[in-house]
Design an enzyme around this catalytic site. Structure first.
Site, short mmCIF file in Angstrom:
data_model
loop_
_atom_site.label_atom_id
_atom_site.label_comp_id
_atom_site.label_asym_id
_atom_site.label_seq_id
_atom_site.Cartn_x
_atom_site.Cartn_y
_atom_site.Cartn_z
CB ALA A 93 30.08 91.40 92.68
CD GLU A 138 37.84 90.84 92.53
OE1 GLU A 138 38.38 90.81 91.03
OE2 GLU A 138 36.49 90.85 92.30
CD GLU A 165 35.22 86.38 90.88
OE1 GLU A 165 35.34 87.56 91.61
OE2 GLU A 165 35.65 85.45 91.35
N GLY A 173 34.52 89.23 94.69
CA GLY A 173 34.83 90.69 95.16
C GLY A 173 34.92 90.79 96.53
N1 T1G Z 1 25.12 87.60 95.76
C1 T1G Z 1 23.79 87.70 95.92
N2 T1G Z 1 23.31 86.73 96.75
C2 T1G Z 1 23.95 85.72 97.13
C3 T1G Z 1 25.42 85.57 96.69
C4 T1G Z 1 25.98 86.82 95.96
N3 T1G Z 1 27.27 86.70 95.69
N4 T1G Z 1 25.93 84.65 97.43
C5 T1G Z 1 25.01 84.03 97.93
N5 T1G Z 1 23.59 84.50 97.76
C6 T1G Z 1 22.70 84.25 98.43
C7 T1G Z 1 21.96 82.97 97.70
O1 T1G Z 1 21.26 83.34 96.45
C8 T1G Z 1 21.13 82.53 98.88
O2 T1G Z 1 19.62 83.26 98.75
C9 T1G Z 1 21.66 82.71 100.19
O3 T1G Z 1 22.74 83.87 99.75
C10 T1G Z 1 22.62 81.75 100.63
O4 T1G Z 1 23.49 81.18 99.61
C11 T1G Z 1 33.53 91.95 91.07
C12 T1G Z 1 32.14 89.93 89.67
C13 T1G Z 1 28.73 82.01 99.88
C14 T1G Z 1 29.60 79.84 99.59
O5 T1G Z 1 30.30 83.52 93.44
O6 T1G Z 1 29.21 80.37 96.43
O7 T1G Z 1 32.33 88.94 92.94
O8 T1G Z 1 18.22 81.32 98.20
O9 T1G Z 1 22.28 78.93 99.61
O10 T1G Z 1 25.44 77.15 100.59
O11 T1G Z 1 34.83 90.17 90.56
O12 T1G Z 1 26.28 81.16 98.38
O13 T1G Z 1 18.70 82.05 100.64
O14 T1G Z 1 17.34 83.49 98.69
O15 T1G Z 1 24.52 79.50 98.68
O16 T1G Z 1 25.98 78.44 102.45
C15 T1G Z 1 31.53 85.92 93.15
C16 T1G Z 1 28.50 82.99 95.49
C17 T1G Z 1 30.56 86.71 92.96
C18 T1G Z 1 29.99 83.32 95.71
C19 T1G Z 1 27.47 80.44 100.78
N6 T1G Z 1 31.11 85.28 94.50
N7 T1G Z 1 27.88 82.36 96.60
O17 T1G Z 1 26.96 79.11 100.56
O18 T1G Z 1 24.40 79.62 100.96
S1 T1G Z 1 30.74 87.51 91.42
C20 T1G Z 1 30.53 84.02 94.17
C21 T1G Z 1 28.07 80.97 97.06
C22 T1G Z 1 32.12 88.71 91.68
C23 T1G Z 1 33.75 90.30 91.35
C24 T1G Z 1 32.83 89.59 90.70
C25 T1G Z 1 27.55 80.59 98.43
C26 T1G Z 1 28.41 80.88 99.60
P1 T1G Z 1 18.62 82.29 99.02
P2 T1G Z 1 23.62 79.69 99.58
P3 T1G Z 1 25.48 78.47 101.29
#
Ligand code: T1G
Length: 690
Positions: free
Chosen positions: A66, A108, A128, A105
């Protein structure tokens, strides 16, 4: 090809409809992506020529979850559940084509497709929990139906990113396709599904694995017991466990209701707010406003480390772990041999150690008693004991020995790096790289910018920190930098509270319950009360002196502030209590009862105030960097964000009021920082500071 919106297009390749998302940086499920998916699925459903649908993403990764930036905001666009309904309810097989990381998500969504294919380098996970949340779009109900409840418990409470091969073995993906040929591979797979008339498998209907676990509550009881210590204080892990329990004990739709209810509680709570703050804070910390990302990076292909003691050895491991050879310098052969021996045993004792890996890493370490051996290294890190004269002597020599362009770094934990740099003709090459013990384990690296440190050296150091797997924060030169300076504020109050009537174990209990892994007095007992204590000079001037004179030097002597039983379990000590009471009485202080709330405020609020002073002086770029330092170097609980986040949470006006109250009764060491006063006057928070 039809552009559904600016991040989604739909095309047909033969009899296969292809939905392509392209929403950098990570195809997060923003409202635009949700709208695009809903629109594209409608197009595919209406496209008679399409016998199946492939969902694929452009860029570095499949949907990585998400859009976290949308949390807490007004819901816009198609709902994720509607999108999932369209995928799962499709009358045409839907195949998710995964590369990069299908997370949260994103996974999912893929679990609502009828089939999933991936390239071998892909990973899948439901992380999450790291955001203080749980998979709120059916992940906790669908995942256990594929991988079984036990594996699902591990995945949702660890947030691990599972490699594609394991996903295949667990049934999470149906086929691995050739690396770099995902689109072709997915379309070929889709054609196979059509040709073989394979069923529209809905994960939600695969109940065998959850039904098999019904009547086995021990699965969950054992899991809770085994992880109680690790999950202490966090809400999200327990909520995730309850969802998997619901998947086993409730019909799918009821389980989904349970998941949504528990998700709602977490997403609106302070813990997830803190952990989401931390997610972005960790990414912000790498950004140095006046050092553009494209600033030149000095190649670091060989590192020299002066001092093969605990710190030097741990630091060396970080570099050889990523294949960078290290030259270790010591004064005496036995010290060098001992240092290298300790490194080897650290590798041999580490979990899952492979002898061939250990040998390869040890082969990258060479030792010498001659500083001249550092003539060709790209970076030197000095890690000797904390005496300015010794540091200056070393840097004078390094300045003469090291090649032009080499980075001269010190691992000092608080000495003045400008003063160290002043003995060289190249202060622009001098920087602080403050590792935390054990340096091969602790994630934090304080990168300390001195007055003349060049932007190239800063950018190189930050990039190198990322390469060796650290979380770095750039800080300025001041006594104790950021971490130890704020620690000093807390320790000072903890010591004073004992003097006023609180017992060490009261203070430790309050900070332990707050979420720290250990209180300051238990920490002192672990490290040894006699660090820096000189028996011959000791005159019982402090409580620590008295304890050391009684040979109560901490865990190593079985007694310190606490008494330790044969299992090294700490117990409040009547001996220490008497020492403290006698000492306080002798000093004429009237001991008083001190509430847990006062203990907490006296320990935490001066930390917030010290953080404000650090920002005021420009010794940290942003408040969240201070929080990253405290989370990764000093055990501040992630679900409380950090001292600055916590200050904002309780209200800076409250912090200021209390600091003024303490100042009035206990003196100017509680003098509020000017920045704190200013923010309160303007009704602002640390998070408002840009
Ligand atoms: N939402 C918004 N921005 C995101 C994002 C996300 N999910 N993931 C990464 N970014 C932005 C981050 O802030 C950065 O921005 C850029 O992307 C690169 O990220 C309904 C509730 C995918 C493994 O927890 O673990 O889904 O600093 O530097 O090292 O059930 O990002 O460049 O401006 O980390 O290559 C669940 C979170 C969400 C994954 C890539 N998903 N992301 O790592 O790059 S909750 C996560 C990561 C959800 C549902 C629920 C990592 C990555 P900027 P980065 P990276």
């Amino acid at each position: 090809m039809t552009a559904v919106n600016d991040v989604t297009d739909y095309a047909r390749e033969g009899e296969i409809g292809v939905i392509t998302l392209n929403s950098p940086p990570v195809n997060a499920l923003s409202f635009g992506v949700r709208d695009g998916l809903a629109g594209a699925m409608a197009l595919a459903a209406a496209d008679e020529g399409a016998k199946a649908v492939v969902l694929i993403c452009e860029g570095r990764t499949f949907i990585a979850g998400a859009d976290i930036t949308e949390f807490g905001g007004a819901q816009k666009g198609a709902s994720l559940f509607d999108v999932q309904e369209a995928l799962e309810g499709s009358s045409k097989p839907v195949i998710a084509a995964i590369h990069g990381t299908a997370l949260g998500g994103g996974l999912e969504v893929a679990l609502c497709a009828h089939y999933r294919v991936a390239v071998p380098s892909a990973k899948c996970g439901l992380p999450e929990v790291a955001l203080g949340l749980l998979p709120g779009a059916g992940g906790t109900q669908r995942l256990p139906r594929i991988v079984g409840p036990q594996k699902a418990l591990e995945m949702v409470t660890s947030g691990q990113h599972v490699p594609a091969q394991q996903c295949l073995e667990m049934g999470l993906v149906d086929e691995l396709v050739e690396e770099g040929k995902l689109r072709e591979g997915a379309i070929a797979f889709a054609k196979k599904v059509v040709a073989e008339g394979r069923p529209l498998t809905k994960v939600r209907d695969s109940n065998a694995k959850v039904e098999a676990a019904r009547g086995h509550p021990e699965i969950f009881a054992d899991f809770r017991k085994a992880n109680a210590r690790k999950f202490r204080g966090f809400l999200a892990p327990e909520y995730n466990i309850r969802c998997i329990e619901a998947a086993v004990n409730q019909p799918f739709e009821e389980g989904i209701k349970t998941e949504r209810k528990l998700f709602g509680e977490l997403v609106t709570g302070p813990q997830s707010a803190a952990q989401r703050y931390t997610f972005f804070a960790e990414r912000q910390a790498w950004k140095v406003p006046d050092v553009p990302d494209d600033t030149a990076v000095i190649p670091v292909n060989m590192v020299g480390i002066i001092g093969a003691g605990t710190m030097g050895g741990g630091i060396a491991m970080n570099f050889v772990n990523v294949g960078i050879p290290v030259v270790l310098i010591e004064m005496k052969q036995e010290a060098l041999d001992r240092g290298i021996k300790v490194i080897r045993s650290n590798y041999e004792r580490s979990r899952g150690a492979k002898p061939e890996v250990t040998e390869a890493r040890m082969a990258l370490i060479s030792g010498s008693l001659e500083m001249e051996a550092l003539a060709d290294v790209d970076l030197v890190i000095e890690a000797v004991f904390e005496r300015m004269d010794v540091k200056k002597e070393i840097f004078t020599k390094l300045d003469a020995i090291c090649k032009p362009g080499a980075i001269l770094a010190t691992n000092t934990s608080g000495l003045n790096i400008d003063e160290i740099a002043s003995v060289t003709k190249r202060p622009e090459a001098v920087i602080g790289l403050h590792f935390f013990s054990p340096a091969n384990v602790m994630k934090l690296l304080e990168v300390v910018r001195a007055d003349h440190t060049s932007k190239e050296v800063i950018n190189t150091s930050m990039k190198l920190a990322k390469k060796i797997g650290k979380i770095a924060a750039l800080v300025g030169v001041c006594p104790g930098f950021v971490g130890n300076r704020i620690l000093g504020a807390r320790q000072r109050e903890a010591q004073k509270l004992v003097f006023e009537g609180a017992m060490p174990w009261d203070i430790d209990r309050v900070l332990y319950d707050f979420g720290f892994p250990m209180g300051p007095f238990a920490m002192s007992d672990l490290a040894g009360l006699d660090i820096g204590w000189v028996k011959e000079k000791s005159k019982g001037e402090t409580i620590r002196d008295v304890l050391c004179e009684m040979d109560r030097r901490g865990q190593k002597t079985g007694a310190g502030y606490y008494d330790y039983d044969e299992n090294r379990v700490a117990h409040p000590s009547p001996v220490t209590e008497k020492v403290i009471k006698d000492f306080v009485a002798k000093s004429g202080v009237n001991a008083r009862d001190i509430s847990d709330q006062e203990i907490l405020e006296r320990c935490i609020y001066p930390m917030v105030n010290e953080g404000a002073k650090i920002l005021e002086e420009g010794k940290a770029i942003r408040a969240s960097d201070i929080d990253i330092v405290w989370q990764n170097g000093y055990g501040w609980p992630a679900y409380r964000g950090g001292p600055m986040f916590y200050g904002d949470l309780v209200g800076l006006d409250m912090v200021l009021a209390k600091m003024k109250e303490f100042q009035a009764t206990m003196g100017d060491q509680f003098k509020p920082s000017a920045l704190l006063e200013k923010l309160v006057a303007e009704g602002k928070k640390f998070s408002d500071l840009k």
